[in-house]
Motif scaffolding. Structure first.
Motif, PDB file in Angstrom:
ATOM      1  N   ARG A 237       0.829  -1.206   0.000  1.00  0.00           N
ATOM      2  CA  ARG A 237       0.000   0.000   0.000  1.00  0.00           C
ATOM      3  C   ARG A 237       0.867   1.261   0.000  1.00  0.00           C
ATOM      4  NH1 ARG A 237      -2.539   2.363  -2.230  1.00  0.00           N
ATOM      5  NH2 ARG A 237      -3.939   3.980  -1.556  1.00  0.00           N
ATOM      6  N   PHE A 238       2.003   1.217   0.682  1.00  0.00           N
ATOM      7  CA  PHE A 238       2.930   2.357   0.683  1.00  0.00           C
ATOM      8  C   PHE A 238       3.428   2.641  -0.724  1.00  0.00           C
ATOM      9  CE2 PHE A 238       7.348   3.750   0.629  1.00  0.00           C
ATOM     10  CZ  PHE A 238       7.285   4.924   1.365  1.00  0.00           C
ATOM     11  N   ILE A 239       3.850   1.603  -1.427  1.00  0.00           N
ATOM     12  CA  ILE A 239       4.357   1.779  -2.795  1.00  0.00           C
ATOM     13  C   ILE A 239       3.258   2.302  -3.706  1.00  0.00           C
ATOM     14  CG2 ILE A 239       5.292   0.552  -4.789  1.00  0.00           C
ATOM     15  CD1 ILE A 239       6.659  -1.353  -2.834  1.00  0.00           C
ATOM     16  N   ASP A 240       2.068   1.726  -3.597  1.00  0.00           N
ATOM     17  CA  ASP A 240       0.967   2.120  -4.468  1.00  0.00           C
ATOM     18  C   ASP A 240       0.532   3.559  -4.202  1.00  0.00           C
ATOM     19  OD1 ASP A 240      -0.961   1.234  -6.515  1.00  0.00           O
ATOM     20  OD2 ASP A 240      -2.448   1.605  -4.950  1.00  0.00           O
ATOM     21  N   ALA A 241       0.513   3.977  -2.930  1.00  0.00           N
ATOM     22  CA  ALA A 241       0.100   5.342  -2.596  1.00  0.00           C
ATOM     23  C   ALA A 241       1.114   6.358  -3.099  1.00  0.00           C
ATOM     24  CB  ALA A 241      -0.077   5.479  -1.080  1.00  0.00           C
ATOM     25  N   PHE A 242       2.387   6.027  -3.056  1.00  0.00           N
ATOM     26  CA  PHE A 242       3.403   6.962  -3.530  1.00  0.00           C
ATOM     27  C   PHE A 242       3.289   7.166  -5.048  1.00  0.00           C
ATOM     28  CE2 PHE A 242       7.565   8.531  -4.734  1.00  0.00           C
ATOM     29  CZ  PHE A 242       7.918   9.358  -3.682  1.00  0.00           C
ATOM     30  N   LYS A 243       2.851   6.136  -5.754  1.00  0.00           N
ATOM     31  CA  LYS A 243       2.758   6.215  -7.211  1.00  0.00           C
ATOM     32  C   LYS A 243       1.392   6.688  -7.710  1.00  0.00           C
ATOM     33  CE  LYS A 243       3.597   1.952  -7.968  1.00  0.00           C
ATOM     34  NZ  LYS A 243       3.802   0.689  -8.703  1.00  0.00           N
ATOM     35  N   VAL A 244       0.513   7.104  -6.819  1.00  0.00           N
ATOM     36  CA  VAL A 244      -0.863   7.426  -7.211  1.00  0.00           C
ATOM     37  C   VAL A 244      -0.863   8.449  -8.348  1.00  0.00           C
ATOM     38  CG1 VAL A 244      -1.082   9.245  -5.466  1.00  0.00           C
ATOM     39  CG2 VAL A 244      -3.123   8.103  -6.351  1.00  0.00           C
ATOM     40  N   PHE A 245      -1.710   8.195  -9.337  1.00  0.00           N
ATOM     41  CA  PHE A 245      -1.765   9.064 -10.513  1.00  0.00           C
ATOM     42  C   PHE A 245      -3.208   9.352 -10.936  1.00  0.00           C
ATOM     43  CE2 PHE A 245      -2.208   9.446 -15.126  1.00  0.00           C
ATOM     44  CZ  PHE A 245      -1.428  10.563 -15.376  1.00  0.00           C
ATOM     45  N   ASP A 246      -4.005   8.305 -11.079  1.00  0.00           N
ATOM     46  CA  ASP A 246      -5.312   8.419 -11.730  1.00  0.00           C
ATOM     47  C   ASP A 246      -6.222   9.441 -11.068  1.00  0.00           C
ATOM     48  OD1 ASP A 246      -4.179   5.588 -11.452  1.00  0.00           O
ATOM     49  OD2 ASP A 246      -5.307   5.424 -13.336  1.00  0.00           O
ATOM     50  N   THR A 247      -6.450   9.270  -9.756  1.00  0.00           N
ATOM     51  CA  THR A 247      -7.409  10.147  -9.080  1.00  0.00           C
ATOM     52  C   THR A 247      -6.911  11.590  -9.023  1.00  0.00           C
ATOM     53  OG1 THR A 247      -6.443   9.414  -6.966  1.00  0.00           O
ATOM     54  CG2 THR A 247      -8.459   8.324  -7.696  1.00  0.00           C
ATOM     55  N   ILE A 248      -5.600  11.766  -8.822  1.00  0.00           N
ATOM     56  CA  ILE A 248      -5.060  13.134  -8.792  1.00  0.00           C
ATOM     57  C   ILE A 248      -5.185  13.774 -10.167  1.00  0.00           C
ATOM     58  CG2 ILE A 248      -2.973  14.497  -8.442  1.00  0.00           C
ATOM     59  CD1 ILE A 248      -2.106  12.559  -6.330  1.00  0.00           C
ATOM     60  N   TYR A 249      -4.923  13.007 -11.210  1.00  0.00           N
ATOM     61  CA  TYR A 249      -5.017  13.539 -12.569  1.00  0.00           C
ATOM     62  C   TYR A 249      -6.440  13.977 -12.893  1.00  0.00           C
ATOM     63  CZ  TYR A 249      -4.508  13.786 -17.652  1.00  0.00           C
ATOM     64  OH  TYR A 249      -4.502  14.216 -18.962  1.00  0.00           O
ATOM     65  N   ILE A 250      -7.425  13.202 -12.449  1.00  0.00           N
ATOM     66  CA  ILE A 250      -8.820  13.521 -12.725  1.00  0.00           C
ATOM     67  C   ILE A 250      -9.304  14.688 -11.869  1.00  0.00           C
ATOM     68  CG2 ILE A 250     -11.201  12.666 -12.560  1.00  0.00           C
ATOM     69  CD1 ILE A 250      -9.675  11.546 -14.923  1.00  0.00           C
ATOM     70  N   LEU A 251      -8.930  14.700 -10.586  1.00  0.00           N
ATOM     71  CA  LEU A 251      -9.495  15.676  -9.657  1.00  0.00           C
ATOM     72  C   LEU A 251      -8.798  17.034  -9.709  1.00  0.00           C
ATOM     73  CD1 LEU A 251     -10.101  13.330  -6.596  1.00  0.00           C
ATOM     74  CD2 LEU A 251     -11.829  14.413  -8.021  1.00  0.00           C
TER      75      LEU A 251
END
Length: 309
Positions: A237-251
């Motif tokens: 979950r730590f790795i996935d949260a650091f790489k977050v892209f989709d929701t930030i790109y949309i919002l």
């Protein structure tokens, strides 16, 4: 007495050399297609990114070899360090909250809650949604003064009246963290619940006979037995949260300004807006090196101190 013919029928037949060779190669044949796919899809593009990071690659053209110039330019760029800070803030706040809420929810579900078979699929719905759907959903929920939550909560309590929370440099990142917690806490909860269901009952029965209370059982039995699962899920979950892209790109698209710009968003802008592919590749390589070092250290600590691997 046992006849010689009976003894001969019970002895295993000798295995020929071709059969032994076939058995030796059989596991590799099974994993071969997956390994080939990983090499083609992951390793080859990554090696090409490493190649690009050492070259002047702009506007779709790869020209001269420039050594570590892309890395030096990236490390001297305040925007890069801002993206690292944004991602670190996102991870440090979101992941521990998801971890604690997920573990608490899993402990509650483990108490034979009524309607659990119906509740679990409902809880898993946010995680099953595509990130773009989650982004569009919360963009509507928190949109300006007419979104469901914007109108009924933010407007009523005079919090950011007349504008969207995603347009605020001070609150946009925390709104994104809230969305991430909403989406991924159910995943943590169900993963931990599955781990709780797999724990042996013997230690708990022995502890109950010795007079241990539920709190003592949790700290001395449940947590030690769950440590490997907690460590693995927390790391992923730590790795996935650091790489977050989709929701930030949309919002927010990384805005307002650069207040929610993570390394993934910055790399996307470098590639498709600034066409600076060399520096974008250097960013990807640096993030990979950082994660490789972190995961290596985490693996050694978890293996020696927590017996997690």
């Amino acid at each position: 007495m046992t006849r010689a013919s009976d003894r001969m029928t019970t002895e295993p037949a000798p295995v020929s050399a071709p059969v032994l060779r076939e058995r030796r190669w059989y596991p590799y044949l099974l994993i071969g297609p997956s390994m080939i796919m990983l090499v083609v899809v992951s390793l080859v593009p990554f090696l090409y990114a490493v190649y690009l990071s050492f070259h002047a690659a702009k506007f779709g053209r790869v020209t001269d070899f420039i050594g570590f110039d892309n890395y030096a330019a990236l490390l001297a760029d305040p925007r890069f360090w801002n993206s690292i800070g944004v991602a670190a803030t996102f991870v440090v706040i979101a992941v521990p909250i998801e971890f604690m809420l997920g573990l608490t929810g899993a402990l509650v579900l483990n108490q034979n809650v009524r309607g659990r078979s119906l509740l679990i699929p409902l809880l898993f719905m946010p995680t099953m949604m595509a990130p773009i759907v989650v982004g569009l959903l919360w963009k509507i929920m928190l949109a300006g003064s007419w979104g469901f939550l914007s109108y009924n909560v933010l407007e009523r309590f005079d919090i950011l009246p007349g504008t969207s929370v995603f347009a605020s440099p001070d609150y946009a990142l925390y709104a994104l963290i809230f969305v991430d917690i909403w989406q991924w806490t159910p995943f943590m909860m169900l993963a931990f619940f599955a781990g709780l269901q797999a724990l042996p009952l013997g230690p708990y029965r022995a502890a109950a006979v010795d007079g241990a209370n539920p709190l003592q059982m949790f700290f001395h039995i449940t947590l030690p037995l769950m440590t490997p699962l907690l460590a693995v899920i927390g790391l992923l979950r730590f790795i996935d949260a650091f790489k977050v892209f989709d929701t930030i790109y949309i919002l927010t698209g990384g805005g307002p300004g650069i207040s929610t710009e993570t390394p993934s968003i910055l790399a996307n802008k470098m590639t498709f807006e600034f066409w600076n592919i060399g520096e974008a590749s250097a960013l990807a390589v640096l993030v990979w090196i950082a994660f490789f070092a972190f995961c290596s250290v985490f693996y050694q600590i978890a293996k020696k101190k927590l017996n997690a691997f």
